[in-house]
Design a protein around this motif. Structure first.
Motif, short mmCIF file in Angstrom:
data_model
loop_
_atom_site.label_atom_id
_atom_site.label_comp_id
_atom_site.label_asym_id
_atom_site.label_seq_id
_atom_site.Cartn_x
_atom_site.Cartn_y
_atom_site.Cartn_z
N ALA A 24 0.74 -1.11 -0.02
CA ALA A 24 0.02 -0.20 -0.07
C ALA A 24 0.84 1.51 -0.06
N ASN A 25 0.27 2.29 -0.42
CA ASN A 25 0.95 3.59 -0.26
C ASN A 25 1.45 3.94 1.06
N CYS A 52 4.06 2.42 2.52
CA CYS A 52 4.63 1.20 3.17
C CYS A 52 6.02 1.26 3.18
N HIS A 100 1.45 -0.85 -8.69
CA HIS A 100 0.25 -1.27 -8.11
C HIS A 100 -0.62 -2.13 -9.42
N LYS A 151 4.63 -3.97 4.26
CA LYS A 151 3.62 -3.31 4.96
C LYS A 151 4.34 -2.36 6.17
N ARG A 153 -3.69 -4.96 1.18
CA ARG A 153 -4.74 -4.10 0.39
C ARG A 153 -4.48 -4.01 -1.07
N ASP A 206 -2.54 2.49 -4.35
CA ASP A 206 -2.76 1.50 -4.10
C ASP A 206 -4.35 1.08 -4.31
N GLY A 214 -6.73 -0.39 -2.63
CA GLY A 214 -7.38 -0.02 -1.54
C GLY A 214 -7.87 1.47 -1.66
N SER A 215 -6.60 2.20 -1.76
CA SER A 215 -6.80 3.55 -1.55
C SER A 215 -7.67 4.03 -2.84
#
Length: 614
Positions: free
Chosen positions: A43-44, A46, A201, A216, A240, A502, A504-505
Motif C-alpha cells: 500500500a501507499n 509502506c 500497483h 507493510k 490491500r 494502491d 485499496g486507496s
C-alpha cells in the motif's frame, strides 16, 4: 547483485515548527540476484519508494547495510560506480527531465559517461524507439503529456545502459498501448541479462517476476513466487492489493466447482482450462484435473458443496446507470485549440469538438498520450482559452464579456496528474483549508470542511500537521483530492486521480466520488488510462484521438468496438481481453464483458449450461 541487510531508515518530518522522526523502513532484508526480476508490492506509504532509493545510494541506511556488487552504498567512494550500475525511474517524470528537447534530455546520461558521440546518438535513438517517442525527439518536454514525459524519463535511464534498473511506478501515467510496449521492453532487457526491480500497483505486470516482496508499515511481510503470493488470499487482503483478472476470475470459477483450483497467472492458461471444461460439457471436476492444462500453483481439492453461487461482493455495487435526459451542464461547440498559435511552432491539439456534459453524470475521457485529454479538461474550467469555438456552463458563455472565470473555478474543481502542482502550504490541514478560505468560507467553516475532506480520503489526523511534501506519492494525491473536495464543487474534473494509488486507496477514492454524486449531484469528468477503472465506474466513455472525439457512449457499447479501440490506442479492460481470447478459441462468450464480475457470470452461465446438458 543487490543485498539489503537489516536496513532501518528514518525521516525527519515537520509538524508546523517542530519535527519528529518517522520510521519508513524497519529492519528490511532481501536480495536481488544478477539478471533477476524482483517486484515490490504494498500500500501507499509502506516504504517501497524509500527502499528503492537505497539501491543506488540516493538514501543511506540509519542502520543495516546495502551493497551493490559488494560495494557498500554508505562509502562515498562507491557512489559514482553504484549509480552507473543502478539506474532509477521515479514516480514523477518532472523530477528527471532537464533538457530543452527530448533527445537532449535522453542524451544527458551517456554524455556524462563521456561516451563517443556516435554511441550517444545510437543509445538515444534506440531508447526513444523502445518507448515509442522517436518521432518526438526534437520536441520540448514542456509540451508533452504526462504519459509522454514518463516515457522520456524511462528512455533516459535505458540510454545510460545500467546493468540494473529500478522503476518506481513507471507505467502509472502511460496509455495502454505504451504500457504494453514498455512491458515488452522490460522483457527485452531481461533477455539481455538486465536486473529489474519494479514497484507497481498493476499486479498483471508482475506475474512474470522471479520474486514478489510484499511490504507493510516499513516491513517485509512476504517474499514468494507470484503463484504463491497471489494464491494467498489472506496476504492479499492484508496488503490491500488486488490480483490479476485471470487470477480473480479463475478463483471464482473454481469456487463454483466449474474449473480446477489453481492460481491462473496468465489469461492464456485460464482460457485453456475453461475451454477444457466446456469441451467436456461440464464433466471435468477438480478430482479429474489431471487432463486439464497445468496452472502455476494448485491447492488440494476441497468440498464444493454450497460454493456454486457468485459471492456477494460489495465491489459489485459500483457504476450506476445515468439518465441521459438530465439537462446539459457544460457544452462545447466546435471547440479547437492550438499551442503557440500563430507561430512557427504552432501545434494543433483539439479540432472542432462539440459535446454536452450533463448534470450528475460520470464521464470518462480516454485516449492515447498526447491525444488532447488534459488540454480539453483545462478548457472546461478556464485554465486555457479555446482558439476557436464556444464553451457554455449552466447556459452562460464563459467567454462572454461580463463572465467571471473565478466563479466558474469555484464550481469546477480540478485535480491534476501531478499532486505537487497543488500542494504548497506548510501543513496538510492548511493546504486543504486554502481553497475553502478563498471561496468565501469562514475560518471555522474552512477548518470543518478540510477535516471532513481529509477524513473522506483516508488521511488520518496524525498527518494533519505534517508538511504535505513529506508524504508518499499516493498520500499526496489524496491530499490534493481533499483540497478540491473541501470546496464542494458541482463539477469534479480528475486527471488520472488513481495513478500511483494502491488498490485499496483507489477503490476508496472512487467509492467516495460515487457517494458525492448520489448525495450532492456532482458531475464527474475522469481522465484515465486504466480501462478496468473506466469500465467499473463511469457511465459514459468519450474516446479522444488526434484531437477529435471518435466514440461517445456507454462503456459496455464503446468497448465492443475493437477496431476503433485498436486504431485509437485504447485497450480493453483485463476481463474484456479474457473474453475476447475465449471467443477466439470458440467459446460462446457473446458480448465482451468489461468487469470481472460480469465475465465470471457469463463464463459460469455457459459452463453450467454444458454441465446440465451433459
Amino acid at each position: 547483485m543487490i543485498n539489503i541487510e537489516n536496513v532501518v531508515h528514518k525521516y525527519k518530518v515537520w509538524e508546523g515548527d517542530e519535527s519528529r522522526l518517522l520510521t519508513a523502513l524497519d529492519h528490511i532484508s532481501f536480495e536481488v540476484g544478477d539478471g533477476g526480476f524482483v517486484a515490490l508490492l504494498g500500500a501507499n506509504g509502506c516504504g517501497k519508494s524509500t527502499m528503492a532509493r537505497h539501491t543506488n545510494a540516493l538514501l543511506l541506511p540509519d542502520e543495516g547495510k546495502v551493497t551493490v556488487d559488494g560495494m557498500d552504498t554508505s562509502d562515498p567512494e562507491n557512489t559514482n560506480m553504484i549509480r552507473r550500475k543502478v539506474g532509477m525511474v521515479f514516480q514523477d517524470p518532472d523530477n528527471q527531465i532537464i533538457g530543452t528537447s527530448v533527445e537532449e534530455d535522453v542524451a544527458f546520461g551517456p554524455e556524462n559517461r563521456a561516451l563517443p558521440p556516435e554511441d550517444i546518438r545510437r543509445y538515444v535513438a534506440d531508447s526513444l524507439k523502445a518507448v515509442g517517442l522517436f518521432s518526438e525527439r526534437k520536441s520540448s518536454p514542456v509540451h508533452l503529456s504526462g504519459g509522454q514525459k514518463q516515457r522520456v524519463a524511462v528512455a533516459g535511464v535505458l540510454a545510460t545502459d545500467n546493468s540494473c534498473i529500478v522503476l518506481d511506478e513507471p507505467t502509472a501515467m502511460l496509455d495502454p498501448r505504451s504500457r504494453r510496449e514498455f512491458m515488452e521492453t522490460l522483457e527485452k532487457l531481461r533477455s539481455m541479462g538486465k536486473t529489474i526491480v519494479l514497484i507497481t500497483h498493476h499486479t498483471d505486470e508482475v506475474t512474470g517476476a522471479d520474486v514478489i516482496v510484499g511490504m507493510k508499515d516499513g516491513r517485509v511481510i512476504a517474499k514468494s513466487s507470484p503463484s504463491e503470493f497471489f494464491g494467498n488470499r489472506k496476504l492479499i487482503q492484508e496488503l490491500r492489493m488486488d490480483v490479476p483478472a485471470s487470477v480473480e476470475i479463475g478463483r471464482s470459477l473454481a469456487d463454483m466447482c466449474l474449473i480446477p483450483e489453481g492460481v491462473y497467472l496468465s489469461p492464456e492458461i485460464l482460457c485453456q482450462t475453461v475451454m477444457c471444461a466446456w469441451e467436456k460439457e461440464g464433466s471435468l471436476r477438480p478430482e479429474m484435473s489431471g487432463d486439464a492444462p497445468q496452472t502455476a500453483f494448485s491447492e488440494k481439492n476441497r468440498d464444493c458443496s454450497g460454493c456454486c453461487d457468485i459471492r456477494n461482493d460489495s465491489r459489485n455495487e459500483t457504476r450506476s446507470e445515468f439518465q441521459n435526459d438530465a439537462p446539459p451542464l457544460m457544452q462545447l461547440q466546435e471547440v479547437s485549440f492550438s499551442y503557440e498559435q500563430g507561430t512557427a511552432r504552432e501545434k494543433s491539439v483539439l479540432k472542432n469538438i462539440t459535446l454536452d456534459i450533463r448534470k450528475g453524470e460520470f464521464a470518462a475521457l480516454v485516449g492515447s498520450s498526447g491525444s488532447g485529454k488534459t488540454t480539453m479538461v483545462k478548457l472546461l474550467n478556464g485554465l486555457l482559452k479555446a482558439s476557436s469555438g464556444r464553451i457554455f456552463f449552466e447556459g452562460e458563455d464563459i467567454y462572454g464579456k461580463n463572465y467571471q472565470l473565478r466563479g466558474l473555478r469555484k464550481k469546477v474543481g480540478m485535480i491534476f496528474q501531478n499532486p505537487e502542482q497543488q500542494l504548497f502550504c506548510k501543513t496538510v490541514l492548511s493546504d486543504v483549508e486554502f481553497g475553502p478560505l478563498h471561496v468565501g468560507m469562514s475560518r471555522e467553516e474552512s477548518d470543518e470542511a478540510a477535516r471532513h475532506a481529509l477524513e473522506l480520503v483516508g488521511i488520518t489526523e496524525d498527518k494533519f500537521q505534517m508538511n504535505p511534501l513529506d508524504l508518499s506519492g499516493g498520500q499526496k494525491k489524496r491530499v490534493a483530492i481533499a483540497g478540491v473536495l473541501a470546496m464542494r464543487p458541482s463539477v469534479l474534473i480528475m486527471d488520472e486521480p488513481a495513478a500511483g494509488l494502491d488498490p485499496g486507496s483507489r477503490d476508496q477514492i472512487f467509492q467516495l466520488i460515487q457517494r458525492i454524486r448520489r448525495e450532492e449531484g456532482t458531475t464527474v469528468v475522469l481522465i484515465s488510462h486504466d480501462m478496468d477503472e473506466v469500465a467499473r465506474w463511469a457511465d459514459r466513455v468519450m474516446v479522444l484521438h488526434d484531437g477529435t472525439i471518435e466514440a461517445d457512449g456507454r462503456p459496455e457499447d464503446v468497448f465492443q468496438e475493437e477496431k476503433l479501440l485498436e486504431d485509437t490506442g485504447v485497450d480493453l479492460p483485463q476481463s474484456g481481453k479474457i473474453m475476447r481470447l475465449l471467443r477466439e478459441k470458440g467459446f460462446p462468450a457473446g458480448r465482451l464483458e468489461m468487469t470481472n464480475e460480469a465475465a465470471i457470470r457469463a463464463i459460469a452461465a455457459v459452463l453450467k449450461a454444458g454441465d446440465e446438458n451433459a
